[in-house]
Design an enzyme around this catalytic site. Structure first.
Site, PDB file in Angstrom:
ATOM      1  N   VAL A  84      11.466 -64.810   7.006  1.00 12.48           N
ATOM      2  CA  VAL A  84      11.473 -64.279   8.367  1.00 12.48           C
ATOM      3  C   VAL A  84      10.912 -65.321   9.331  1.00 12.48           C
ATOM      4  CG1 VAL A  84      10.703 -62.439   9.886  1.00 12.48           C
ATOM      5  CG2 VAL A  84      11.211 -61.945   7.476  1.00 12.48           C
ATOM      6  N   LYS A  85      11.697 -65.633  10.343  1.00 11.96           N
ATOM      7  CA  LYS A  85      11.291 -66.617  11.346  1.00 11.96           C
ATOM      8  C   LYS A  85      10.508 -65.920  12.458  1.00 11.96           C
ATOM      9  CE  LYS A  85      14.330 -69.731  12.502  1.00 11.96           C
ATOM     10  NZ  LYS A  85      15.611 -70.351  12.961  1.00 11.96           N
ATOM     11  N   ILE A  86       9.319 -66.432  12.720  1.00 15.70           N
ATOM     12  CA  ILE A  86       8.439 -65.871  13.736  1.00 15.70           C
ATOM     13  C   ILE A  86       8.112 -66.958  14.759  1.00 15.70           C
ATOM     14  CG2 ILE A  86       6.227 -64.766  14.193  1.00 15.70           C
ATOM     15  CD1 ILE A  86       7.909 -63.009  12.443  1.00 15.70           C
TER      16      ILE A  86
END
EC number: 4.1.2.-
Length: 220
Positions: A84-86
Site C-alpha cells: 500500500v502506497k502512502i
C-alpha cells in the site's frame, strides 16, 4: 535488484512481462484514472498478469491517517500481499506506523527529500519512493537525493529500501542504480526506450546481410 513497471495498462504489462525480468507493477491514482477502469477491477487483472509471485502496489486516496488505514485494509483484503502506497505527509507517517502494527506492507510515496524518505522508513515503510525527475524539474538534483536517501537507509533503517520513481529517461534510472538504489519502477515509455536501440538493429541487419551474401539464406 527489483524492477517494476509503473502502469495500469494490463495489455502492456502482459507484453513486457514476457521480456523484462519484472518483480511487479506499481500504480498511483493518476495511472489508474488514466486507465478508465475501477481500481477494484484493474488490480486483480494486473495481479493475474504478473503472476502470484509478482508484487502489486496501489495507493490510498484519503488525506487523514484513519482513512488511509481503512483504505489500506480494503486494498489488502482485495489483493492479499499488496503493498500500500502512502503519501509521506504528517498524516501519512501516522498511517504508516499504524499499518506496520497491522502487518500491512507500505511504501512511502511522493518523496521529494532524503529526510522525508528517512522518516517514512523509520515509521515502518518497507519501500520509499523518491520522485527523481520531479525533483530535477523543481531545480533540485534527483540523483543526489537518491544517493543521500540510500546512505541514510543503510545507516539508520536497513530493513527499508529505496524504490526510485519518476523517470523520463533510461539514463536517470541507470544513475539511480549506480547510486546503490535497490529497486526502480519504470513508466512504459522509458521501459520501451531501453528496448529501442537503433544501433543494435543496424548491427543485426549487417550480420544478416553478410550471412545472406555468403550463404544465400539466413539459416544456421
Amino acid at each position: 535488484m527489483e524492477l517494476y513497471l509503473d502502469t495500469a495498462n494490463v495489455a502492456e504489462v502482459e507484453r513486457l512481462a514476457r521480456i523484462f525480468p519484472i518483480a511487479g507493477v506499481t500504480t498511483n491514482p493518476s495511472i489508474v484514472a488514466a486507465s478508465k477502469e475501477s481500481i477494484w477491477d484493474v488490480l486483480p487483472r494486473l495481479q493475474n498478469a504478473i503472476g502470484e509471485e509478482g508484487t502489486l502496489f496501489a495507493q490510498t486516496m484519503s488525506r487523514d491517517a484513519k482513512g488511509m488505514v481503512e483504505e489500506a485494509k480494503r486494498l489488502n483484503n482485495a489483493i492479499p500481499g499488496i503493498v500500500v502506497k502512502i503519501p509521506v505527509t504528517a498524516e501519512g507517517l501516522a498511517a504508516i506506523k499504524l499499518l506496520k502494527k497491522e502487518d500491512i506492507v507500505t511504501l512511502g510515496t511522493a518523496v521529494y527529500s532524503a529526510s522525508q524518505g528517512l522518516l517514512a522508513a523509520l515509521a515502518g515503510a518497507k519501500y520509499v519512493a523518491p520522485y527523481v525527475n520531479r525533483v530535477d524539474a523543481q531545480g533540485g538534483d534527483g540523483i543526489r537525493m537518491v544517493q543521500e536517501l540510500q546512505t541514510l537507509l543503510e545507516h539508520h533503517a536497513p530493513d527499508s529500501m529505496v524504490l526510485a520513481a519518476s523517470f523520463k529517461t533510461p539514463r536517470q534510472a541507470l544513475d539511480c542504480l549506480l547510486a546503490g538504489c535497490q529497486a526502480i519502477t519504470l513508466p512504459l515509455d522509458v521501459a520501451q526506450q531501453m528496448l529501442n536501440t537503433p544501433a543494435v538493429e543496424s548491427a543485426i541487419e549487417k550480420f544478416e546481410q553478410d550471412w545472406k551474401n555468403a550463404f544465400g539464406n539466413l539459416n544456421l
